[in-house]
Scaffold this motif. Structure first.
Motif, short mmCIF file in Angstrom:
data_model
loop_
_atom_site.label_atom_id
_atom_site.label_comp_id
_atom_site.label_asym_id
_atom_site.label_seq_id
_atom_site.Cartn_x
_atom_site.Cartn_y
_atom_site.Cartn_z
N GLU A 98 5.82 0.37 2.77
CA GLU A 98 5.43 -0.80 3.57
C GLU A 98 6.62 -1.44 4.28
OE1 GLU A 98 2.32 -1.70 4.32
OE2 GLU A 98 1.74 0.06 3.16
N TRP A 126 7.48 0.83 7.12
CA TRP A 126 6.44 0.73 8.15
C TRP A 126 6.67 -0.51 9.02
CZ3 TRP A 126 3.74 3.08 11.36
CH2 TRP A 126 2.66 2.50 12.00
N GLU A 138 -2.43 1.38 14.47
CA GLU A 138 -3.26 1.00 13.33
C GLU A 138 -4.70 0.72 13.76
OE1 GLU A 138 -0.42 -1.22 10.17
OE2 GLU A 138 -0.65 -2.26 12.10
N VAL A 150 -3.70 5.72 6.46
CA VAL A 150 -2.35 5.24 6.17
C VAL A 150 -1.38 6.30 6.67
CG1 VAL A 150 -0.71 4.62 4.36
CG2 VAL A 150 -3.11 3.92 4.17
#
Length: 151
Positions: free
Chosen positions: A118, A121, A135, A142
């Motif tokens: 995360e 990202w 997204e 994911v």
């Protein structure tokens, strides 16, 4: 900057043009799209024993390069993701520091998970707003992120 400048899976001719430009210009690519020095060439092993060279946007952090299997926001992983998942090490062509050359580095492959994934990202989304846009079209997929660390 284009909203989606980092998606390079637009066909083999496009990829080959990026690869050739990368190598000819010491890792800098400004044509046909403005990537600058933010790409790496990942030598991904294929199931048949061959090799695929994938030009990918990379976020460099803590001595490693990170690449993401965004596939331009597709609901499916790009084919190279499966090759990296099978590999312990891959060759990586990167712009050499402070020279107009490309160097090849052997790297260990680690797929990031959980909080570490995360954090990286978020760095990709800071790097280019196109990643945040992906997204919206990925149907909840994911995006896998790999850390490529010099071996």
């Amino acid at each position: 900057m284009c909203a989606h400048p980092w998606h390079v899976g637009l066909g083999m001719d496009f990829n080959q043009q990026i690869i050739d430009t990368f190598r000819a210009n010491g890792g800098e690519v400004n044509e046909p799209m403005p990537f600058g020095r933010a790409l790496v060439l990942v030598h991904v092993p294929k199931k048949d024993g061959g090799e695929r060279i994938a030009p990918l946007a990379a976020v460099r952090d803590d001595g490693a390069w990170h690449v993401v299997g965004s596939a331009g926001g597709s609901p499916k992983h790009p084919a190279w993701v499966y090759g990296l998942r099978r590999a312990e090490q891959v060759e990586l062509e990167v712009p050499a520091d402070e020279t107009n050359t490309v160097e090849t580095v052997t790297t260990a492959v680690t797929e990031l998970e959980g909080e570490t994934r995360e954090v990286v990202w978020e760095k990709f989304k800071e790097f280019s707003s196109g990643f945040a846009d992906y997204e919206k079209t990925a149907q909840g997929r994911v995006f896998p992120i790999f850390r490529l660390t010099p071996a």
